[in-house]
Design a protein around this motif. Structure first.
Motif, short mmCIF file in Angstrom:
data_model
loop_
_atom_site.label_atom_id
_atom_site.label_comp_id
_atom_site.label_asym_id
_atom_site.label_seq_id
_atom_site.Cartn_x
_atom_site.Cartn_y
_atom_site.Cartn_z
N ILE A 143 -75.29 13.79 -42.49
CA ILE A 143 -74.24 13.00 -41.84
C ILE A 143 -72.87 13.40 -42.38
O ILE A 143 -71.91 13.52 -41.61
N ALA A 144 -72.77 13.63 -43.67
CA ALA A 144 -71.50 14.05 -44.27
C ALA A 144 -71.07 15.40 -43.71
O ALA A 144 -69.90 15.61 -43.38
N PHE A 145 -72.01 16.34 -43.59
CA PHE A 145 -71.71 17.65 -43.02
C PHE A 145 -71.21 17.51 -41.58
O PHE A 145 -70.21 18.11 -41.20
N LEU A 146 -71.91 16.69 -40.80
CA LEU A 146 -71.50 16.48 -39.41
C LEU A 146 -70.10 15.86 -39.34
O LEU A 146 -69.29 16.23 -38.49
N LYS A 147 -69.81 14.94 -40.25
CA LYS A 147 -68.49 14.29 -40.26
C LYS A 147 -67.38 15.31 -40.52
O LYS A 147 -66.35 15.32 -39.83
N VAL A 148 -67.60 16.19 -41.49
CA VAL A 148 -66.60 17.20 -41.81
C VAL A 148 -66.43 18.16 -40.63
O VAL A 148 -65.31 18.52 -40.26
N LYS A 149 -67.52 18.57 -40.03
CA LYS A 149 -67.44 19.47 -38.87
C LYS A 149 -66.77 18.79 -37.68
O LYS A 149 -66.01 19.42 -36.94
N LEU A 150 -67.02 17.51 -37.48
CA LEU A 150 -66.35 16.78 -36.41
C LEU A 150 -64.85 16.71 -36.64
O LEU A 150 -64.05 16.90 -35.71
N ALA B 202 -58.81 21.47 -49.05
CA ALA B 202 -60.08 21.36 -49.77
C ALA B 202 -61.12 22.25 -49.11
O ALA B 202 -61.13 22.43 -47.89
N SER B 203 -62.01 22.79 -49.92
CA SER B 203 -63.06 23.64 -49.38
C SER B 203 -64.05 22.80 -48.60
O SER B 203 -64.13 21.58 -48.77
N MET B 204 -64.80 23.45 -47.75
CA MET B 204 -65.79 22.77 -46.92
C MET B 204 -66.79 22.03 -47.83
O MET B 204 -67.12 20.87 -47.58
N GLN B 205 -67.24 22.68 -48.88
CA GLN B 205 -68.22 22.08 -49.79
C GLN B 205 -67.67 20.83 -50.47
O GLN B 205 -68.34 19.81 -50.53
N SER B 206 -66.43 20.89 -50.93
CA SER B 206 -65.86 19.72 -51.60
C SER B 206 -65.62 18.57 -50.62
O SER B 206 -65.77 17.40 -50.98
N ARG B 207 -65.28 18.90 -49.39
CA ARG B 207 -65.10 17.85 -48.38
C ARG B 207 -66.43 17.17 -48.06
O ARG B 207 -66.50 15.95 -47.92
N VAL B 208 -67.50 17.98 -47.95
CA VAL B 208 -68.83 17.41 -47.69
C VAL B 208 -69.25 16.53 -48.87
O VAL B 208 -69.74 15.41 -48.67
N GLU B 209 -69.06 17.01 -50.08
CA GLU B 209 -69.43 16.22 -51.26
C GLU B 209 -68.65 14.91 -51.32
O GLU B 209 -69.20 13.87 -51.71
N SER B 210 -67.39 14.95 -50.93
CA SER B 210 -66.58 13.74 -50.90
C SER B 210 -67.14 12.74 -49.89
O SER B 210 -67.23 11.53 -50.16
N PHE C 297 -65.44 21.54 -26.42
CA PHE C 297 -65.66 20.13 -26.15
C PHE C 297 -67.15 19.83 -25.99
O PHE C 297 -67.62 18.78 -26.41
N SER C 298 -67.87 20.74 -25.41
CA SER C 298 -69.32 20.57 -25.28
C SER C 298 -69.97 20.52 -26.67
O SER C 298 -70.80 19.66 -26.95
N ALA C 299 -69.57 21.43 -27.54
CA ALA C 299 -70.11 21.46 -28.90
C ALA C 299 -69.71 20.18 -29.65
O ALA C 299 -70.52 19.60 -30.39
N TYR C 300 -68.47 19.74 -29.47
CA TYR C 300 -68.01 18.52 -30.12
C TYR C 300 -68.84 17.32 -29.69
O TYR C 300 -69.25 16.50 -30.52
N ASN C 301 -69.11 17.22 -28.39
CA ASN C 301 -69.91 16.10 -27.89
C ASN C 301 -71.32 16.11 -28.48
O ASN C 301 -71.87 15.06 -28.82
N LEU D 292 -72.19 17.43 -31.41
CA LEU D 292 -72.03 17.04 -32.82
C LEU D 292 -71.87 15.53 -32.95
O LEU D 292 -72.49 14.90 -33.81
N PHE D 293 -71.04 14.96 -32.10
CA PHE D 293 -70.77 13.53 -32.19
C PHE D 293 -72.02 12.72 -31.88
O PHE D 293 -72.30 11.72 -32.54
N THR D 294 -72.79 13.15 -30.88
CA THR D 294 -74.03 12.45 -30.53
C THR D 294 -75.01 12.47 -31.70
O THR D 294 -75.62 11.45 -32.04
N THR D 295 -75.15 13.62 -32.35
CA THR D 295 -76.04 13.74 -33.50
C THR D 295 -75.54 12.89 -34.66
O THR D 295 -76.32 12.20 -35.33
N PHE D 296 -74.23 12.90 -34.89
CA PHE D 296 -73.62 12.09 -35.95
C PHE D 296 -73.86 10.61 -35.70
O PHE D 296 -74.28 9.87 -36.59
N GLN D 297 -73.63 10.20 -34.47
CA GLN D 297 -73.80 8.80 -34.08
C GLN D 297 -75.27 8.37 -34.26
O GLN D 297 -75.54 7.26 -34.74
N ARG D 298 -76.19 9.23 -33.89
CA ARG D 298 -77.62 8.94 -34.05
C ARG D 298 -77.98 8.78 -35.53
O ARG D 298 -78.76 7.89 -35.90
N GLY D 299 -77.40 9.62 -36.40
CA GLY D 299 -77.64 9.51 -37.84
C GLY D 299 -77.13 8.20 -38.41
O GLY D 299 -77.80 7.56 -39.23
#
Length: 162
Positions: free
Chosen positions: A83-90, A47-55, A121-125, A127-134
């Motif tokens: 939050i959906a964008f962050l989830k897909v990127k995570l 699935a494309s990035m856009q369709s995954r975010v929309e889902s 891993f630094s970038a992942y952490n 992203l996850f912190t921002t996702f968790q805060r949202g």
């Protein structure tokens, strides 16, 4: 430039429609392929990035539909998209980092070398912190004891290895 002994000069006609250079031949007889392999479905295109975010946005809207009052809904909608964008990127980062080491070697060319944290891993952490805060902000907008808050906590804990 020298000459290549034995080389052939080919015209454009030799290349058109695979003529001259490409010899069509059957690689295997279909009777040699097992029934299961011959009938297997082709793999689905990812699935494309856009369709995954929309889902993910639809999933979050379903979770928060009755839990967030209508007057706060306008504030929440952009948050759901982030939050959906962050989830897909995570999910994407987790898939990429699955078999990577947490540390990577470095050599700065000035005589210093050693191990450092893998930048992924630094970038992942982060992203996850921002996702968790949202997710926490969404939960704070809900009335106390809302079942949707539990669903959001489950959404936070969800792990995918696609």
């Amino acid at each position: 430039m020298g000459t290549n002994a034995g080389s052939q000069f080919l015209s454009r006609a030799d290349f058109s429609k695979g003529g001259g250079l490409v010899q069509k031949q059957k690689l295997c007889d279909s009777s040699q392929v097992s029934g299961e392999v011959g009938k297997s479905k082709p793999k689905r295109k990812p699935a494309s990035m856009q369709s995954r975010v929309e889902s993910e946005v639809r999933n979050l809207q379903r979770i928060t539909k009755d839990a967030i009052p209508d007057e706060k809904r306008k504030v929440v909608l952009p948050m759901l998209h982030n939050i959906a964008f962050l989830k897909v990127k995570l999910d994407e980062a987790r898939h990429e980092l699955l078999y990577e080491s947490i540390f990577t070697e470095y050599d700065n060319g000035g005589g210093q070398s050693g191990l450092r944290e893998h930048p992924g891993f630094s970038a992942y952490n982060k992203l996850f912190t921002t996702f968790q805060r949202g997710i926490k902000q969404l939960c704070d907008l809900m009335p106390t004891g809302a079942a949707a808050a539990d669903a959001l906590t489950d959404y936070l804990a969800e792990t995918r290895y696609d």
